[in-house]
Design a protein around this motif. Structure first.
Motif, PDB file in Angstrom:
ATOM      1  N   ALA A 168     -16.300 -15.090  29.225  1.00  0.00           N
ATOM      2  CA  ALA A 168     -16.875 -14.328  28.120  1.00  0.00           C
ATOM      3  C   ALA A 168     -16.418 -12.870  28.135  1.00  0.00           C
ATOM      4  O   ALA A 168     -16.013 -12.315  27.110  1.00  0.00           O
ATOM      5  N   GLU A 169     -16.468 -12.244  29.302  1.00  0.00           N
ATOM      6  CA  GLU A 169     -16.101 -10.828  29.393  1.00  0.00           C
ATOM      7  C   GLU A 169     -14.634 -10.600  29.040  1.00  0.00           C
ATOM      8  O   GLU A 169     -14.302  -9.629  28.355  1.00  0.00           O
ATOM      9  N   THR A 170     -13.757 -11.490  29.489  1.00  0.00           N
ATOM     10  CA  THR A 170     -12.321 -11.324  29.223  1.00  0.00           C
ATOM     11  C   THR A 170     -12.030 -11.443  27.741  1.00  0.00           C
ATOM     12  O   THR A 170     -11.262 -10.654  27.175  1.00  0.00           O
ATOM     13  N   VAL A 171     -12.637 -12.425  27.091  1.00  0.00           N
ATOM     14  CA  VAL A 171     -12.402 -12.617  25.655  1.00  0.00           C
ATOM     15  C   VAL A 171     -13.005 -11.478  24.849  1.00  0.00           C
ATOM     16  O   VAL A 171     -12.370 -10.949  23.916  1.00  0.00           O
ATOM     17  N   LEU A 172     -14.222 -11.067  25.183  1.00  0.00           N
ATOM     18  CA  LEU A 172     -14.907 -10.047  24.387  1.00  0.00           C
ATOM     19  C   LEU A 172     -14.278  -8.667  24.538  1.00  0.00           C
ATOM     20  O   LEU A 172     -14.433  -7.814  23.659  1.00  0.00           O
ATOM     21  N   LYS A 173     -13.544  -8.448  25.629  1.00  0.00           N
ATOM     22  CA  LYS A 173     -12.812  -7.192  25.770  1.00  0.00           C
ATOM     23  C   LYS A 173     -11.605  -7.135  24.837  1.00  0.00           C
ATOM     24  O   LYS A 173     -11.127  -6.052  24.492  1.00  0.00           O
ATOM     25  N   ARG A 174     -11.117  -8.311  24.447  1.00  0.00           N
ATOM     26  CA  ARG A 174      -9.931  -8.390  23.586  1.00  0.00           C
ATOM     27  C   ARG A 174     -10.210  -9.380  22.461  1.00  0.00           C
ATOM     28  O   ARG A 174      -9.568 -10.428  22.357  1.00  0.00           O
ATOM     29  N   PRO A 175     -11.172  -9.092  21.592  1.00  0.00           N
ATOM     30  CA  PRO A 175     -11.553 -10.065  20.561  1.00  0.00           C
ATOM     31  C   PRO A 175     -10.378 -10.422  19.657  1.00  0.00           C
ATOM     32  O   PRO A 175      -9.607  -9.562  19.239  1.00  0.00           O
ATOM     33  N   GLY A 176     -10.256 -11.716  19.383  1.00  0.00           N
ATOM     34  CA  GLY A 176      -9.196 -12.189  18.501  1.00  0.00           C
ATOM     35  C   GLY A 176      -7.840 -12.326  19.153  1.00  0.00           C
ATOM     36  O   GLY A 176      -6.854 -12.639  18.474  1.00  0.00           O
ATOM     37  N   GLU A 177      -7.755 -12.119  20.482  1.00  0.00           N
ATOM     38  CA  GLU A 177      -6.443 -12.133  21.145  1.00  0.00           C
ATOM     39  C   GLU A 177      -6.265 -13.254  22.156  1.00  0.00           C
ATOM     40  O   GLU A 177      -5.160 -13.770  22.314  1.00  0.00           O
TER      41      GLU A 177
ATOM     42  N   ALA B  68     -19.148 -23.872  27.366  1.00  0.00           N
ATOM     43  CA  ALA B  68     -20.430 -24.033  26.687  1.00  0.00           C
ATOM     44  C   ALA B  68     -21.476 -23.059  27.242  1.00  0.00           C
ATOM     45  O   ALA B  68     -22.283 -22.505  26.488  1.00  0.00           O
ATOM     46  N   THR B  69     -21.459 -22.840  28.534  1.00  0.00           N
ATOM     47  CA  THR B  69     -22.380 -21.878  29.138  1.00  0.00           C
ATOM     48  C   THR B  69     -22.092 -20.470  28.637  1.00  0.00           C
ATOM     49  O   THR B  69     -23.012 -19.705  28.312  1.00  0.00           O
ATOM     50  N   ALA B  70     -20.802 -20.119  28.575  1.00  0.00           N
ATOM     51  CA  ALA B  70     -20.433 -18.792  28.059  1.00  0.00           C
ATOM     52  C   ALA B  70     -20.894 -18.629  26.618  1.00  0.00           C
ATOM     53  O   ALA B  70     -21.403 -17.565  26.230  1.00  0.00           O
TER      54      ALA B  70
ATOM     55  N   LEU C 177     -19.300 -14.880  21.139  1.00  0.00           N
ATOM     56  CA  LEU C 177     -18.036 -15.271  21.754  1.00  0.00           C
ATOM     57  C   LEU C 177     -17.201 -16.159  20.841  1.00  0.00           C
ATOM     58  O   LEU C 177     -15.976 -16.031  20.793  1.00  0.00           O
ATOM     59  N   ALA C 178     -17.845 -17.049  20.111  1.00  0.00           N
ATOM     60  CA  ALA C 178     -17.103 -18.001  19.269  1.00  0.00           C
ATOM     61  C   ALA C 178     -16.203 -17.283  18.270  1.00  0.00           C
ATOM     62  O   ALA C 178     -15.054 -17.690  18.047  1.00  0.00           O
ATOM     63  N   GLU C 179     -16.713 -16.213  17.682  1.00  0.00           N
ATOM     64  CA  GLU C 179     -15.928 -15.487  16.685  1.00  0.00           C
ATOM     65  C   GLU C 179     -14.794 -14.686  17.315  1.00  0.00           C
ATOM     66  O   GLU C 179     -13.861 -14.274  16.623  1.00  0.00           O
ATOM     67  N   ALA C 180     -14.852 -14.472  18.621  1.00  0.00           N
ATOM     68  CA  ALA C 180     -13.841 -13.652  19.300  1.00  0.00           C
ATOM     69  C   ALA C 180     -12.664 -14.479  19.819  1.00  0.00           C
ATOM     70  O   ALA C 180     -11.640 -13.913  20.218  1.00  0.00           O
ATOM     71  N   ILE C 181     -12.805 -15.812  19.851  1.00  0.00           N
ATOM     72  CA  ILE C 181     -11.732 -16.678  20.351  1.00  0.00           C
ATOM     73  C   ILE C 181     -10.851 -17.096  19.174  1.00  0.00           C
ATOM     74  O   ILE C 181     -11.331 -17.771  18.256  1.00  0.00           O
ATOM     75  N   PRO C 182      -9.573 -16.726  19.166  1.00  0.00           N
ATOM     76  CA  PRO C 182      -8.717 -17.070  18.023  1.00  0.00           C
ATOM     77  C   PRO C 182      -8.334 -18.538  17.980  1.00  0.00           C
ATOM     78  O   PRO C 182      -8.097 -19.094  16.902  1.00  0.00           O
TER      79      PRO C 182
END
Length: 326
Positions: A94-103, A116-118, A125-130
């Motif tokens: 979660a932290e890695t994705v949210l630091k770089r949303p959309g990347e 699923a836990t994240a 988080l869902a909106e931040a994962i491309p």
């Protein structure tokens, strides 16, 4: 070259006792050898073995490859499949994705508990994962190991607002790795992969026997090899043109069975899943095997061929606990 940043959620087991597959390890090595990809971390889950063993395998595999710079985080285990219980892996994801949303693209190669836990603890988080590429599920209704190991987790991910690609077992049946492909790996004794050839040969012999029995009931399964399930999913990150007849589906879980429907009326597009129905096996193996044999040996961090299946050595050459019982 602009590299694609990815996180790999995985259950590798090639180097551990009581493993049930080696495809995670091959997929990780494949991606390590791919210049288009930047691996930001491995988050480990249960599946091919216990969480302790898959975590040890991931650490050892990266050490052998001279890539101890890549973080490895321990996630959920078979007995700790609780979406309310955060782990090092779910927090790191979660932290890695949210630091770089959309990347940051996420590749899942095992049960979906960590992701699923994240998602449970970080609803944004869902909106931040491309893009999420999953090895799992089926095209025809039925059970499949990765999704069926934790149906609640799989269902949560499948219904989430993440653009998803599902690489199914039926798709992977189109690309068996046979003795002919193994010979292509054996032709490069100088490559990093050469030290794992004894394990791959044994696995090929075992899978030939197992699938000869399975084909008595499912004759449509190709003969003569094993299936590099996770390597096929990894290939989607590098060359999506290998895949065709991609259909957009609504996918969900019913107990441990994966179900799908082409009826997506009224549904949020991001909640749907793309599922390729066709794979070009010739082009896939040219890419997959070519990258695997291109990975160079790291003599200061690797074990000799004879040690595979016996003892593993760390990057300083001293003995580590025996985790390899193949």
């Amino acid at each position: 070259m602009n590299k694609k940043p990815i996180l790999i959620d995985t259950d590798p087991g090639m180097l551990v006792r009581l493993s049930t597959d080696l495809d995670d390890d091959l997929a990780i090595l494949f991606l390590l050898a791919s210049p288009e990809i930047a691996i930001l971390g491995l988050t480990c889950t249960y599946g091919n073995s216990s969480i302790a063993r898959t975590f040890a395998d991931a650490k050892t595999l990266l050490s052998h490859a001279g890539r101890t710079d890549i973080p490895v985080l321990k996630g959920a285990g078979w007995r700790t499949r609780d979406l309310l219980r955060e782990t090092d892996a779910s927090r790191f994801l979660a932290e890695t994705v949210l630091k770089r949303p959309g990347e940051v693209t996420v590749l899942t190669l095992g049960p979906l508990t960590n992701l699923a836990t994240a998602l449970t603890h970080h609803p944004d988080l869902a909106e931040a994962i491309p893009e999420l590429v999953m090895m799992g599920g089926r095209l025809r209704p039925g059970a499949e190991f990765n999704f069926g190991a934790h149906p609640k987790a799989a269902d949560l991910v499948l219904r989430s607002a993440i653009p998803k690609v599902m690489v199914t077992i039926e798709l992977c049946f189109q690309a068996p790795l046979t003795a002919a492909e193994l010979r292509r790996l054996e032709d490069r004794p100088d490559s990093h992969l050469a030290r794992y050839l004894p394990v791959i040969r044994r696995w090929l012999r075992l899978q030939r026997f197992i699938f000869s029995l399975i084909r008595l009931r499912y004759p449509e399964i190709p003969a003569g090899g094993f299936f590099p399930w996770d390597g096929i999913a990894a290939a989607f990150l590098i060359d999506p043109s290998l895949f065709s007849e991609i259909k957009v589906l609504q996918v969900w879980m019913e107990k441990n069975r994966t179900l799908n429907s082409a009826d997506s009326a009224g549904l949020e597009p991001r909640s749907l899943t793309r599922a390729p129905f066709r794979l070009d096996p010739g082009r896939f193996f040219n890419l997959f095997l070519g990258r695997l044999v291109s990975l160079k040996s790291q003599p200061n961090s690797l074990i000799p061929n004879r040690a595979v299946g016996k003892k593993i050595f760390n990057h300083k050459g001293t003995k580590t606990p025996r985790i390899n019982g193949l």
